[in-house]
Design a protein around this motif. Structure first.
Motif, PDB file in Angstrom:
ATOM      1  N   ILE A  41      16.912  45.105  62.816  1.00  0.00           N
ATOM      2  CA  ILE A  41      18.564  44.319  63.360  1.00  0.00           C
ATOM      3  C   ILE A  41      19.534  44.842  63.374  1.00  0.00           C
ATOM      4  O   ILE A  41      20.244  45.423  64.130  1.00  0.00           O
ATOM      5  CB  ILE A  41      18.701  42.534  62.398  1.00  0.00           C
ATOM      6  CG1 ILE A  41      17.497  42.127  63.070  1.00  0.00           C
ATOM      7  CG2 ILE A  41      19.550  42.622  62.423  1.00  0.00           C
ATOM      8  CD1 ILE A  41      17.867  40.818  61.764  1.00  0.00           C
ATOM      9  N   LEU A  42      19.204  45.711  62.008  1.00  0.00           N
ATOM     10  CA  LEU A  42      20.430  46.464  61.571  1.00  0.00           C
ATOM     11  C   LEU A  42      21.146  47.674  63.225  1.00  0.00           C
ATOM     12  O   LEU A  42      21.659  48.208  63.663  1.00  0.00           O
ATOM     13  CB  LEU A  42      20.403  47.552  60.572  1.00  0.00           C
ATOM     14  CG  LEU A  42      21.401  46.437  59.619  1.00  0.00           C
ATOM     15  CD1 LEU A  42      21.212  47.134  57.609  1.00  0.00           C
ATOM     16  CD2 LEU A  42      22.896  46.062  59.623  1.00  0.00           C
ATOM     17  N   LEU A  43      19.658  48.367  63.269  1.00  0.00           N
ATOM     18  CA  LEU A  43      19.184  48.919  64.307  1.00  0.00           C
ATOM     19  C   LEU A  43      19.505  49.037  65.758  1.00  0.00           C
ATOM     20  O   LEU A  43      20.079  49.529  66.014  1.00  0.00           O
ATOM     21  CB  LEU A  43      17.972  49.991  63.975  1.00  0.00           C
ATOM     22  CG  LEU A  43      17.610  51.168  64.916  1.00  0.00           C
ATOM     23  CD1 LEU A  43      18.203  52.494  64.904  1.00  0.00           C
ATOM     24  CD2 LEU A  43      16.259  51.073  64.905  1.00  0.00           C
ATOM     25  N   VAL A  71      25.562  59.307  61.529  1.00  0.00           N
ATOM     26  CA  VAL A  71      26.298  59.194  60.614  1.00  0.00           C
ATOM     27  C   VAL A  71      27.022  57.755  61.081  1.00  0.00           C
ATOM     28  O   VAL A  71      27.722  57.444  59.829  1.00  0.00           O
ATOM     29  CB  VAL A  71      27.608  59.809  61.434  1.00  0.00           C
ATOM     30  CG1 VAL A  71      28.250  60.382  60.378  1.00  0.00           C
ATOM     31  CG2 VAL A  71      26.574  61.440  61.497  1.00  0.00           C
ATOM     32  N   GLN A  72      26.751  57.363  61.780  1.00  0.00           N
ATOM     33  CA  GLN A  72      27.309  55.782  62.068  1.00  0.00           C
ATOM     34  C   GLN A  72      26.766  55.002  61.339  1.00  0.00           C
ATOM     35  O   GLN A  72      27.750  53.644  60.567  1.00  0.00           O
ATOM     36  CB  GLN A  72      27.613  55.323  63.076  1.00  0.00           C
ATOM     37  CG  GLN A  72      28.521  56.267  64.442  1.00  0.00           C
ATOM     38  CD  GLN A  72      28.436  56.237  65.616  1.00  0.00           C
ATOM     39  OE1 GLN A  72      28.409  55.314  66.327  1.00  0.00           O
ATOM     40  NE2 GLN A  72      28.931  56.640  66.397  1.00  0.00           N
ATOM     41  N   LEU A  73      25.713  54.460  61.313  1.00  0.00           N
ATOM     42  CA  LEU A  73      24.868  53.777  60.977  1.00  0.00           C
ATOM     43  C   LEU A  73      25.109  53.330  59.301  1.00  0.00           C
ATOM     44  O   LEU A  73      25.110  51.869  58.485  1.00  0.00           O
ATOM     45  CB  LEU A  73      23.617  53.685  60.561  1.00  0.00           C
ATOM     46  CG  LEU A  73      22.566  52.880  60.807  1.00  0.00           C
ATOM     47  CD1 LEU A  73      23.286  51.454  61.605  1.00  0.00           C
ATOM     48  CD2 LEU A  73      21.066  52.856  61.164  1.00  0.00           C
ATOM     49  N   PRO A  74      24.845  54.465  58.323  1.00  0.00           N
ATOM     50  CA  PRO A  74      25.666  53.415  57.083  1.00  0.00           C
ATOM     51  C   PRO A  74      27.070  53.506  56.821  1.00  0.00           C
ATOM     52  O   PRO A  74      27.070  52.575  55.681  1.00  0.00           O
ATOM     53  CB  PRO A  74      25.440  55.455  56.196  1.00  0.00           C
ATOM     54  CG  PRO A  74      24.695  56.356  56.958  1.00  0.00           C
ATOM     55  CD  PRO A  74      25.132  56.286  58.544  1.00  0.00           C
ATOM     56  N   VAL A  75      27.580  53.522  57.445  1.00  0.00           N
ATOM     57  CA  VAL A  75      28.962  53.430  57.067  1.00  0.00           C
ATOM     58  C   VAL A  75      29.029  51.672  57.955  1.00  0.00           C
ATOM     59  O   VAL A  75      29.170  50.939  57.469  1.00  0.00           O
ATOM     60  CB  VAL A  75      30.143  53.767  58.619  1.00  0.00           C
ATOM     61  CG1 VAL A  75      31.513  53.328  58.563  1.00  0.00           C
ATOM     62  CG2 VAL A  75      30.656  55.773  58.008  1.00  0.00           C
ATOM     63  N   LEU A 127      26.877  48.563  68.890  1.00  0.00           N
ATOM     64  CA  LEU A 127      28.237  48.656  68.241  1.00  0.00           C
ATOM     65  C   LEU A 127      29.145  50.224  68.377  1.00  0.00           C
ATOM     66  O   LEU A 127      29.780  50.290  68.393  1.00  0.00           O
ATOM     67  CB  LEU A 127      28.237  48.458  66.821  1.00  0.00           C
ATOM     68  CG  LEU A 127      28.252  46.684  66.504  1.00  0.00           C
ATOM     69  CD1 LEU A 127      28.499  46.676  64.968  1.00  0.00           C
ATOM     70  CD2 LEU A 127      29.468  46.417  67.360  1.00  0.00           C
ATOM     71  N   SER A 128      27.303  51.038  68.082  1.00  0.00           N
ATOM     72  CA  SER A 128      28.444  52.288  68.015  1.00  0.00           C
ATOM     73  C   SER A 128      28.774  53.351  69.375  1.00  0.00           C
ATOM     74  O   SER A 128      28.130  54.846  69.633  1.00  0.00           O
ATOM     75  CB  SER A 128      26.963  53.557  67.387  1.00  0.00           C
ATOM     76  OG  SER A 128      26.033  53.328  68.118  1.00  0.00           O
ATOM     77  N   VAL A 166      23.667  58.439  70.402  1.00  0.00           N
ATOM     78  CA  VAL A 166      22.561  58.772  69.773  1.00  0.00           C
ATOM     79  C   VAL A 166      22.372  59.468  68.481  1.00  0.00           C
ATOM     80  O   VAL A 166      21.903  59.272  67.640  1.00  0.00           O
ATOM     81  CB  VAL A 166      21.278  58.731  71.389  1.00  0.00           C
ATOM     82  CG1 VAL A 166      20.353  58.901  70.106  1.00  0.00           C
ATOM     83  CG2 VAL A 166      21.066  57.442  71.577  1.00  0.00           C
ATOM     84  N   VAL A 167      22.691  60.205  69.009  1.00  0.00           N
ATOM     85  CA  VAL A 167      22.733  61.263  68.482  1.00  0.00           C
ATOM     86  C   VAL A 167      23.814  61.133  66.327  1.00  0.00           C
ATOM     87  O   VAL A 167      23.481  61.508  65.595  1.00  0.00           O
ATOM     88  CB  VAL A 167      23.224  63.068  68.792  1.00  0.00           C
ATOM     89  CG1 VAL A 167      24.112  63.932  67.282  1.00  0.00           C
ATOM     90  CG2 VAL A 167      22.178  63.230  69.862  1.00  0.00           C
TER      91      VAL A 167
END
Length: 67
Positions: free
Chosen positions: A10-12, A54-58, A18-19, A49-50
Protein backbone atom coordinates in the motif's frame (compact mmCIF):
# COMPACT_ATOMS: atom_id res chain seq x y z
CA UNK A 1 3.99 -11.18 8.16
CA UNK A 2 1.05 -10.88 5.78
CA UNK A 3 -0.04 -7.57 7.32
CA UNK A 4 3.43 -6.07 6.91
CA UNK A 5 3.53 -7.11 3.26
CA UNK A 6 0.12 -5.56 2.61
CA UNK A 7 1.16 -2.33 4.34
CA UNK A 8 4.39 -2.20 2.36
CA UNK A 9 2.52 -2.68 -0.92
CA UNK A 10 0.00 0.00 0.00
CA UNK A 11 2.79 2.42 0.88
CA UNK A 12 4.56 1.62 -2.38
CA UNK A 13 1.45 2.32 -4.44
CA UNK A 14 0.68 5.48 -2.49
CA UNK A 15 4.31 6.54 -2.75
CA UNK A 16 4.32 6.12 -6.49
CA UNK A 17 1.19 8.25 -6.75
CA UNK A 18 2.31 10.95 -4.34
CA UNK A 19 5.93 11.26 -5.33
CA UNK A 20 5.38 12.37 -8.89
CA UNK A 21 6.47 15.94 -8.28
CA UNK A 22 8.63 16.12 -11.43
CA UNK A 23 5.83 14.75 -13.59
CA UNK A 24 3.35 17.13 -11.97
CA UNK A 25 5.66 20.06 -12.63
CA UNK A 26 6.00 19.01 -16.24
CA UNK A 27 2.21 18.84 -16.62
CA UNK A 28 1.99 22.33 -15.09
CA UNK A 29 4.48 23.58 -17.69
CA UNK A 30 2.51 21.80 -20.41
CA UNK A 31 -0.71 23.51 -19.36
CA UNK A 32 0.84 26.91 -20.10
CA UNK A 33 3.12 26.29 -23.05
CA UNK A 34 1.96 22.98 -24.48
CA UNK A 35 5.41 22.02 -25.72
CA UNK A 36 6.39 19.03 -23.57
CA UNK A 37 8.10 16.25 -25.52
CA UNK A 38 7.78 12.52 -24.86
CA UNK A 39 11.47 12.48 -23.90
CA UNK A 40 10.82 15.07 -21.19
CA UNK A 41 7.92 12.98 -19.87
CA UNK A 42 10.11 9.87 -19.73
CA UNK A 43 12.91 11.78 -17.98
CA UNK A 44 10.48 13.19 -15.40
CA UNK A 45 8.99 9.75 -14.76
CA UNK A 46 12.47 8.24 -14.37
CA UNK A 47 13.44 11.01 -11.96
CA UNK A 48 10.32 10.33 -9.90
CA UNK A 49 11.10 6.60 -9.73
CA UNK A 50 14.77 7.18 -8.84
CA UNK A 51 13.93 9.62 -6.04
CA UNK A 52 11.18 7.40 -4.60
CA UNK A 53 13.56 5.56 -2.21
CA UNK A 54 14.45 8.93 -0.70
CA UNK A 55 10.86 10.15 -0.55
CA UNK A 56 9.26 6.95 0.75
CA UNK A 57 10.82 7.07 4.26
CA UNK A 58 9.69 10.68 4.58
CA UNK A 59 6.15 9.74 3.55
CA UNK A 60 6.16 6.84 6.04
CA UNK A 61 7.47 9.08 8.84
CA UNK A 62 4.73 11.64 8.14
CA UNK A 63 2.07 8.91 8.25
CA UNK A 64 3.44 7.53 11.52
CA UNK A 65 3.48 11.02 13.02
CA UNK A 66 -0.21 11.43 12.15
CA UNK A 67 -1.19 8.32 14.16
Amino acid sequence: MKTKLVRALILLVVGLNLSSCASAGLEFKNSFRGNVTPGQRIAAGAFDVVTLPVQLPVIVAMKIAEE
